[in-house]
Write an enzyme that holds these catalytic residues in place. Structure first.
Site, mmCIF file in Angstrom:
data_model
loop_
_atom_site.group_PDB
_atom_site.id
_atom_site.type_symbol
_atom_site.label_atom_id
_atom_site.label_comp_id
_atom_site.label_asym_id
_atom_site.label_seq_id
_atom_site.Cartn_x
_atom_site.Cartn_y
_atom_site.Cartn_z
ATOM 1 N N GLY A 98 0.695 -0.924 0.227
ATOM 2 C CA GLY A 98 0.016 0.299 0.014
ATOM 3 C C GLY A 98 0.781 1.108 0.329
ATOM 4 O O GLY A 98 0.746 2.408 0.973
ATOM 5 N N ALA A 99 1.876 1.241 -1.050
ATOM 6 C CA ALA A 99 2.525 2.162 -0.716
ATOM 7 C C ALA A 99 2.261 3.638 -2.183
ATOM 8 O O ALA A 99 3.956 3.985 -2.209
ATOM 9 C CB ALA A 99 4.483 1.757 -1.045
ATOM 10 N N ASN A 136 0.869 -2.646 5.089
ATOM 11 C CA ASN A 136 0.136 -1.161 5.162
ATOM 12 C C ASN A 136 -1.100 -1.343 4.678
ATOM 13 O O ASN A 136 -2.334 -0.520 4.786
ATOM 14 C CB ASN A 136 1.140 0.030 4.800
ATOM 15 C CG ASN A 136 0.117 1.276 4.668
ATOM 16 O OD1 ASN A 136 -0.119 1.713 5.770
ATOM 17 N ND2 ASN A 136 0.108 1.632 3.349
ATOM 18 N N TYR A 149 -14.224 -1.631 10.396
ATOM 19 C CA TYR A 149 -12.595 -1.310 10.152
ATOM 20 C C TYR A 149 -12.468 -1.726 11.630
ATOM 21 O O TYR A 149 -10.859 -1.883 11.351
ATOM 22 C CB TYR A 149 -12.968 0.177 9.654
ATOM 23 C CG TYR A 149 -11.337 0.612 9.372
ATOM 24 C CD1 TYR A 149 -10.688 0.183 8.660
ATOM 25 C CD2 TYR A 149 -10.714 2.030 10.557
ATOM 26 C CE1 TYR A 149 -9.112 1.336 8.741
ATOM 27 C CE2 TYR A 149 -9.419 2.088 10.744
ATOM 28 C CZ TYR A 149 -8.818 1.620 9.831
ATOM 29 O OH TYR A 149 -7.632 1.936 9.377
ATOM 30 N N ALA A 150 -13.344 -1.577 12.655
ATOM 31 C CA ALA A 150 -12.444 -1.731 14.103
ATOM 32 C C ALA A 150 -12.123 -2.828 14.057
ATOM 33 O O ALA A 150 -11.466 -3.508 14.693
ATOM 34 C CB ALA A 150 -13.269 -0.554 14.979
ATOM 35 N N ALA A 151 -13.119 -3.400 13.841
ATOM 36 C CA ALA A 151 -12.855 -5.596 14.005
ATOM 37 C C ALA A 151 -11.946 -5.916 13.038
ATOM 38 O O ALA A 151 -10.903 -6.671 13.796
ATOM 39 C CB ALA A 151 -14.452 -5.750 12.998
#
Length: 284
Positions: free
Chosen positions: A13-14, A80, A146-148
Site C-alpha cells: 500500500g505504498a 500497510n 474497520y475497527a474489527a
C-alpha cells in the site's frame, strides 16, 4: 545481488499516504525498498514499485518471489494496505462487504506474512511491522467493520511475535490515530444503507471531517515505523502521534465508564440521535 549490509524492505500500500511516507523514510534511512500497490509503478519515487494485490495468493507469491530473486532476502515487511467503509451503521454493510474489508485489511496481511516468514526463518532474522490503529484497542461507532479488522490485526500481531521471536523475527503493530492521507477519500460506501441511520451517518461523517482537519501528517507514522524497525529490543505496540499516545494511556488507566463517555462525547453521538431515540436512550 545486494550486499548483506543493505537491508531489504517490502511495504504494501505504498502508492500514497502512510505507505508512501514509510517507504520514503526507509529509503532515506538506507533500506532498499520495494513498495507495492495494485496499480504498480506510478511516477518517479526513491523506491521501486511492484504491482501486488494482497487479496490474491498468486499476486503475493509473485511479488515476494521477485524480491527474493533480485536480492536474496527480505529483512523488513511493512503491512500497510487497507481500506475503510464510509461512516455507517454496522448493519448497513452486507456480509459480502464485511468479507471484502477483512479480505484486504486482515487476510491480506496474513497472506503477506505467510509468504515472507519462511524466508525470514531461513535468514534467522527479520522484522514484520503491521500498520494497525487506535481502533485496534478502541471502538469506532459507525465504523465497526474497520475497527474489527484492526482488533484482529492486534491479536494476530501479538500472538505471532510470541511464535517467532525465538527464531530471530520480531513483530510490532503501529497504532496511529487520525492521519492526513487520501484514505478517507477512498472510503467505500456502505452497500445496504438504511434510512434509520441517515441522520446519524451524516452527523458522524461531519464530525470525522472536522477532526481530520487537525490530524497529523503520515510522516509521524513513518518515523515510528523506522523506530520499531531499528530497535534492538522492539516493542509489540507503538502508538504513533500525540493523540494516539493519549488514547493509549486513557484506555490503559481510565475507568471504562469514562472512556465510554469520552467516545460518545467526542463523536457527539447523542446529538446525532433522533428526538425519539434520545428519549428511549434516556429511559435506560
Amino acid at each position: 545481488m545486494n550486499t548483506i549490509t543493505t537491508k531489504i524492505a517490502l511495504v504494501t500500500g505504498a502508492s500514497s499516504g502512510i505507505g508512501e511516507a514509510t517507504a520514503e523514510r526507509l529509503a532515506k534511512a538506507g533500506y532498499k525498498v520495494y513498495g507495492t500497490s495494485r496499480r504498480g509503478a506510478q511516477g518517479k519515487r526513491s523506491f521501486e514499485m511492484l504491482g501486488l494485490d494482497v487479496t490474491s495468493d498468486e499476486s503475493v507469491e509473485a511479488a515476494v518471489s521477485k524480491v527474493i530473486r533480485h536480492d536474496g532476502r527480505i529483512d523488513l515487511l511493512v503491512n500497510n494496505a487497507g481500506f475503510g467503509v464510509a461512516p455507517a451503521g454496522a448493519e448497513e454493510s452486507s456480509i459480502e462487504q464485511a468479507r471484502s474489508i477483512f479480505e484486504t485489511n486482515f487476510f491480506g496481511l496474513v497472506r503477506m506474512t505467510r509468504a515472507v516468514v519462511p524466508h525470514m526463518r531461513r535468514q534467522a532474522h527479520g522484522r514484520i511491522i503491521n500498520i494497525g490503529s487506535v481502533l485496534g484497542f478502541l471502538p469506532m461507532p459507525y465504523g465497526a467493520l474497520y475497527a474489527a479488522t484492526k482488533h484482529a490485526v492486534e491479536g494476530y500481531s501479538e500472538s505471532l511475535d510470541h511464535e517467532l521471536r525465538t527464531r530471530g523475527i520480531r513483530v510490532s503493530v503501529i497504532e496511529p490515530a487520525y492521519t492526513k492521507t487520501p484514505f478517507d477519500a477512498n472510503f467505500v460506501e456502505p452497500d445496504a444503507k438504511l434510512d434509520e441511520y441517515r441522520e446519524a451517518r451524516a452527523h458522524v461523517s461531519k464530525r470525522v471531517n472536522e477532526i481530520m482537519a487537525t490530524a497529523e501528517e503520515p510522516g509521524v507514522v513513518a518515523d515510528i515505523v523506522l523506530k520499531a524497525a531499528s530497535a534492538t529490543q522492539p516493542k509489540v505496540r507503538y502508538a504513533a502521534g500525540k493523540l494516539a499516545n493519549r488514547l493509549r494511556l486513557l484506555r490503559r488507566f481510565a475507568p471504562a465508564g469514562l472512556v465510554d463517555a469520552g467516545i460518545r462525547k467526542d463523536l457527539r453521538l447523542d446529538a446525532a440521535l433522533a428526538p425519539q431515540a434520545r428519549h428511549a436512550a434516556r429511559a435506560f
